[in-house]
Motif scaffolding. Structure first.
Motif, PDB file in Angstrom:
ATOM      1  N   THR A  14       0.828  -1.204   0.000  1.00  0.00           N
ATOM      2  CA  THR A  14       0.000   0.000   0.000  1.00  0.00           C
ATOM      3  C   THR A  14       0.861   1.253   0.000  1.00  0.00           C
TER       4      THR A  14
ATOM      5  N   GLN B 221       1.212   3.468  -3.504  1.00  0.00           N
ATOM      6  CA  GLN B 221       0.674   4.824  -3.552  1.00  0.00           C
ATOM      7  C   GLN B 221       1.745   5.821  -3.981  1.00  0.00           C
TER       8      GLN B 221
ATOM      9  N   LEU C 280      -1.564   9.911   3.227  1.00  0.00           N
ATOM     10  CA  LEU C 280      -1.074   8.537   3.258  1.00  0.00           C
ATOM     11  C   LEU C 280      -0.763   8.101   4.691  1.00  0.00           C
TER      12      LEU C 280
END
Length: 224
Positions: free
Chosen positions: A164, A168, A200
């Motif tokens: 993840t 990103q 984030l």
């Protein structure tokens, strides 16, 4: 350029890197590299032995230039943070910030991202060697930090959180030319960089059930 690299070798690495990024391994000749670098073919054979070895050294050179090291440092000092939820949250934020500093704004030549994109789309034997040497060890260190940040987390779930984070950030690195045409997504703008970093960090902390540090509780930038 790395001061530990001889001048001619460094010039060859940077010159070949840009050419490889634009045309791929097969699309670049030793002669073309030598001509653009203002060197002779013998210098390339002296420093690298072959075009394949030169390509491997170019990718290794780039990866060491952009390599992030905080995860390893935190693992070595885990006793200082792993038992405190807020400290674990700050570790996650620091890992995000480290990668933001590396890639926003570009502290490195633009061809670095193009080289990696081409390498992923058209793998060469260099990718396997570099994966074993650098990519996988770094990935596993980051995964272990995520696992420690949420006690009881399985290894497979921790790897998903690593994906993840890297995925990103990879979006903004590899699609830089496209992203600039999207509304309010100027990757060179400090407010945009800060917003991405905060967004984030919040996403990761929420998924890891960790508290927000005070510096993430202000929604001013998200309200713009």
């Amino acid at each position: 350029m790395d001061e530990n690299i001889p001048a001619t070798k460094g010039i060859l690495l940077e010159t070949a890197g840009e050419l490889f990024a634009n045309a791929g391994l097969e699309g670049v000749s030793i002669r073309k590299i030598a001509q653009k670098a203002g060197a002779n073919i013998a210098a390339i054979h002296y420093h690298f032995g072959s075009k394949d070895n030169l390509y491997l050294e170019v990718v290794r050179h780039v990866m060491h230039r952009i390599r992030c090291t905080l995860a390893g440092q935190y693992l070595a000092d885990r006793a200082a943070w792993q038992d405190n939820p807020l400290s674990r949250a700050k570790v996650i934020c620091a890992l995000v910030e480290e990668r933001m500093v590396q890639f926003f704004p570009d502290p490195h030549p633009g061809w670095y991202g193009r080289l990696f994109m081409r390498m992923l789309l058209n793998p060469t034997p260099a990718l396997g060697k570099l994966a074993e040497e650098i990519i996988l060890p770094d990935f596993e260190q980051l995964t272990e930090v995520f696992r420690l940040c949420k006690p009881g987390m399985s290894l497979s779930e921790a790897r998903c959180w690593t994906d993840t984070l890297l995925g990103q950030l990879g979006h903004y690195v590899f699609s830089a030319q496209f992203v600039q045409y999207m509304p309010n997504q100027n990757r060179q703008d400090a407010d945009f960089q800060n917003m991405i970093s905060r967004h984030l960090s919040r996403l990761l902390l929420k998924g890891l059930d960790l508290p927000l540090p005070d510096f993430l509780k202000d929604d001013t930038l998200h309200a713009k």
